[in-house]
Design a protein around this motif. Structure first.
Motif: not given
Length: 361
Positions: A3-9, A126-139, A144-150
């Motif tokens: 997980r540390t490496l994923l964050t750094a990458l 996965s990118m949508l999940g990262w954005a929703y949770r503010g992880q990795y490239i969206y940290a 972005y808690i207003g995003l919703r899956l269709i």
């Protein structure tokens, strides 16, 4: 450690890619055009979709599928062809205008910038999940808690490792133990970097042995290489995966097995699933290879999209799902996963449709 490496990458990708800071790669005056497409938005049934290029880019061809699927319901979908890379979730979440065109857009035939705010989009699951949770490239700018899956659309790729036989290795671990000066082609996906870490391969050490890490952009049959490591393995010729076909057709390659412990790590911590690359997936795959894979592109919106629109989009995707088999990528709809956002909430309108179809528990 993974997980540390994923964050750094992910932070490295965010810093390096031109879509985050576009100024260095913006095209010059007179190249491409910004087009006024008139009034758009929920009230007009003319919606702007964060999509991608027309040259078999997955989010581009899925945008075309969606555009055609909802047309019978009276909707006009305007495809933003340069709302791609990591930017889709940001643009949708902020109802933003599309970014400037960049050189890579022109390379893939995108010369038109839409002058209209983005209403919804297509991206990788996965990118949508990262954005929703503010992880990795969206940290830095999320969550972005207003995003919703269709809808989730299945789209499998495999993590594979191939080497030139003359290298004489049966495991990536031998690269470090023998300090081999190998040229490794990799897609730099977050699912690949844990592989390098597991086998003790890092850029600094590799370069000290005379080797290198090379990206997949502009790969040809003549590109010098010794090893390929990529989680985008597929026989499809979309821009992200086509290098696999190019290299396996031009070269006799040996595919290596991954340690079971590494596959377990990727499943547990890198948002992947166990998969088997079967005989003939690519030239040189001469046996069933246990590995890890991933699957999932998503159609997504903001929570403020009216329920009736989200319902209509979900219904149209399901109604026309048989058309997905005619695209470049092997897309499909699985009723058991179409509403699964892996932590990203399902839009209420889409949820209503899936409940009517008994796709949700």
């Amino acid at each position: 450690m993974v997980r540390t490496l994923l964050t750094a990458l992910a932070l490295w990708i965010a810093a390096a890619t031109p879509v985050v800071t576009l100024h260095a790669a913006e095209v010059g005056p007179g190249v491409g055009q910004t087009e006024d497409v008139g009034t758009t938005g929920y009230a007009t049934k003319r919606l702007v979709l964060a999509s991608a290029c027309s040259e078999a880019c997955p989010w581009g061809e899925l945008g075309e599928f969606l555009r055609d699927a909802v047309r019978p319901d009276g909707y006009e979908i305007i495809l933003c062809r340069n709302c791609n890379r990591t930017e889709g979730p940001r643009l949708v979440a902020n109802a933003a205008l599309p970014p400037p065109l960049v050189e890579d857009d022109l390379r893939h035939g995108t010369t038109r910038r839409i002058n209209a705010h983005v209403d919804f989009g297509i991206t990788e699951a996965s990118m949508l999940g990262w954005a929703y949770r503010g992880q990795y490239i969206y940290a830095k700018d999320g969550p972005y808690i207003g995003l919703r899956l269709i809808a989730r659309i299945e789209d499998p790729t495999y993590l594979l490792v191939a080497v030139k036989p003359q290298l004489g290795i049966s495991s990536l671990a031998e690269i470090r133990t023998r300090k081999l000066p190998v040229r490794i082609i990799t897609d730099f996906q977050p699912s690949v970097m844990p592989v390098l870490e597991y086998y003790g391969i890092d850029r600094k050490s590799l370069e000290s042995w005379g080797g290198s890490l090379v990206g997949t952009k502009d790969i040809t049959a003549a590109t010098p290489f010794d090893v390929v490591i990529s989680s985008l393995a597929s026989p499809a010729n979309n821009p992200e995966s086509a290098f696999w076909t190019t290299l396996t057709v031009a070269h006799d390659l040996k595919f290596l097995d991954l340690d079971t412990a590494l596959i377990d790590q990727l499943v547990d911590k890198a948002d992947m699933v166990r998969a088997t690359a079967r005989w003939g997936l690519l030239r040189g795959v001469d046996r069933a290879i246990p590995t890890a894979g991933r699957s999932g592109e998503v159609v997504f919106a903001r929570a403020d999209m009216p329920d009736d629109i989200a319902y209509a989009i979900a219904r149209a995707i399901d109604r026309q799902r048989g058309e997905l088999k005619w695209f470049v990528r092997p897309y499909s709809i699985d009723p058991l996963t179409v509403g699964n956002g892996r932590g990203v909430p399902l839009h209420g309108g889409a949820a209503r449709y899936y409940r009517e179809k008994h796709y949700l528990d």
